[in-house]
Design an enzyme around this catalytic site. Structure first.
Site, mmCIF file in Angstrom:
data_model
loop_
_atom_site.group_PDB
_atom_site.id
_atom_site.type_symbol
_atom_site.label_atom_id
_atom_site.label_comp_id
_atom_site.label_asym_id
_atom_site.label_seq_id
_atom_site.Cartn_x
_atom_site.Cartn_y
_atom_site.Cartn_z
ATOM 1 N N LYS A 10 0.855 -1.190 0.000
ATOM 2 C CA LYS A 10 0.000 0.000 0.000
ATOM 3 C C LYS A 10 0.883 1.230 0.000
ATOM 4 O O LYS A 10 1.994 1.201 0.529
ATOM 5 C CB LYS A 10 -0.880 0.027 1.257
ATOM 6 C CG LYS A 10 -2.090 0.918 1.140
ATOM 7 C CD LYS A 10 -3.186 0.206 0.382
ATOM 8 C CE LYS A 10 -4.496 0.938 0.399
ATOM 9 N NZ LYS A 10 -5.588 0.028 0.043
HETATM 10 N N1 GLU Z 1 -7.356 0.136 -3.215
HETATM 11 C C1 GLU Z 1 -8.110 -1.023 -3.501
HETATM 12 C C2 GLU Z 1 -8.174 -1.930 -2.289
HETATM 13 O O1 GLU Z 1 -7.991 -1.493 -1.167
HETATM 14 C C3 GLU Z 1 -7.653 -1.720 -4.781
HETATM 15 C C4 GLU Z 1 -6.249 -2.258 -4.744
HETATM 16 C C5 GLU Z 1 -5.782 -2.799 -6.085
HETATM 17 O O2 GLU Z 1 -6.574 -2.894 -7.008
HETATM 18 O O3 GLU Z 1 -4.592 -3.115 -6.162
HETATM 19 O O4 GLU Z 1 -8.483 -3.081 -2.387
#
Ligand code: GLU
Length: 436
Positions: free
Chosen positions: A124
């Site tokens: 993240k």
């Molecule tokens: N931000 C989204 C999540 O928390 C998508 C993450 C992604 O597609 O890599 O799942």
């Protein structure tokens, strides 16, 4: 949903939600991890390896602002675990971003990818900034400079960002462009959630909301409640909340309340979600002044008597302070971490079924995976194929978690962690503990 420019991004509702406690999101994640680790009898070495992120990068990003002054923004990228494949996870732009939050969100991505069985680890990123107060030019310079600093972290086989709170297709396009320039060749698979014309996937924008809808259907069917006529309240009206509300309504459910930064809106006859989305899109991305429901507070929304509550705004909305007042039969977590660990115990006692974030909102990363696959194939799927495959992934994962909850006599949340940690630990044993 129309393409959203930076100037008209729907709000998540986060500015108006109530911060009930200051429970640390990483500790919240860890207390569930500990419980699941006990159930599966995770050995101490595995425990020690899996609890800590493999990598945490902090950067200070200088950006020339429109007024000619340079501002320095703090940026993060955390790779929690890359056992199952390259790390995957969004990038968040918000003033609340801090290292512990990004660490928790990265770990949730590891468990999320493992629960739905896609070949990724978890990561993240985040930048502490207020995107709504920045011009498009400032956001572009910020995003490109962040990408420059992360060029050795990102990579289609290494770490693959995506949108999260405060970011969308435009930011992903800039990341793809900047990374490709630095590498000297076009590299669409370095990032997902891109605009369609730039290698995005059909169905990606709707993917998280669609997964929420599919999970809701699965949960209701276990409780033998028909979706037709069932009631719901949805907190947050950004990408996840608004599309979840729209798709739940399309299943015959009655959406009694929605909310965003401007407040919550209640209509006992049911909110016309399509009209609310159209209103938001014509109103600078906010529901401010919306007249399709009477104004209530966000706490009122969370405590409404509904069949299904969908918290789709941000962390820590259902806590020990208000959990006892929740009246929903099912909570389907569209957001990451909306329920604190201490609230879990209270909700379990009350017999409320919680479809946990790492399962309920995994539709987004699932279609991100499909986008990455299509980029690498150079061949694009129809929307119908994307939906069919994503729905199958979500249903299969729900069933596996449900069975694990019966087997271990635990909540769906702990069962989801059990499934996920079991997989990641197994791969760790096979690969050894030391590599990325
Ligand atoms: N931000 C989204 C999540 O928390 C998508 C993450 C992604 O597609 O890599 O799942």
């Amino acid at each position: 949903m129309p393409h959203l420019t930076n100037n008209k991004k729907p709000m998540s509702g986060k500015e108006n939600v109530i911060k009930h406690s200051s429970e640390n999101p990483f500790e919240s994640m860890m207390s569930r991890f500990d419980e699941a680790a006990r159930i599966i009898g995770l050995d101490e070495s595995d425990y020690n390896v899996l609890k800590a992120p493999q990598k945490a990068v902090i950067v200070n990003i200088p950006v020339m602002m429109d007024n000619g002054k340079v501002r320095v923004f703090e940026g993060f990228r955390v790779v929690h675990n890359a056992n199952l494949g390259p790390s995957k996870g969004g990038i968040r732009y918000s003033m609340d971003v801090h290292l512990d939050e990004v660490k928790a969100l990265a770990a949730w991505m590891t468990w999320k990818c493992a629960v739905v069985g896609i070949p990724y680890g978890g990561g993240k990123g985040g930048i502490k900034c207020d995107p709504r107060s920045m011009s498009k030019g400032e956001l572009e310079r910020l995003t490109r400079a962040y990408t420059d600093l992360m060029v050795d972290v990102f990579g289609p086989d290494r770490d693959i960002p995506a949108p999260d709170m405060g970011t969308g297709q435009q930011e992903m396009a800039w990341i793809m462009d900047e990374y490709s320039k630095l590498k000297g060749y076009s590299s669409p698979a370095v990032v997902t959630g891109k605009p369609l014309v730039l290698g995005g996937s059909l169905g990606r924008v709707e993917a998280t909301g669609r997964g929420v809808m599919v999970s809701t259907r699965s949960a209701l069917s276990k409780l033998k409640i028909s979706p037709v006529g069932a009631t719901t309240a949805v907190q947050g009206f950004g990408n996840v909340g608004s599309i979840s509300a729209k798709l739940l309504a399309s299943q015959g459910m009655k959406v009694l309340a929605i909310s965003d930064v401007s407040g919550a809106y209640h209509n006992p006859e049911g909110i016309d979600v399509e009209a609310a989305i159209a209103y938001r899109d014509s109103n600078n991305g906010t529901l401010e002044g919306y007249t399709g429901g009477s104004k209530i507070t966000n706490s009122d929304l969370l405590e409404l008597e509904v069949d299904v509550l969908v918290p789709a705004a941000m962390e820590d909305q259902i806590t020990a302070e208000n959990a006892d007042r929740i009246k929903a039969k099912v909570i389907v977590e569209g957001a990451n971490g909306p329920t604190s660990a201490s609230a879990d115990t209270i909700l379990n006692k009350k017999g409320i079924m919680v479809v946990p974030d790492i399962l309920a909102n995994a539709g987004g990363v699932t279609v991100s995976y499909f986008e990455w696959v299509q980029n690498r194939l150079g061949y694009f799927w129809t929307e119908e194929r994307v939906y069919r495959r994503a729905d199958r992934v979500m249903k299969t994962a729900f069933e596996a978690v449900y069975q694990a909850s019966i087997e271990h006599n635990c909540s769906l949340r702990i069962a989801a962690y059990v499934v996920a940690i079991g997989k990641v630990a197994e791969v760790e044993k096979l690969r050894g503990k030391f590599g990325l």
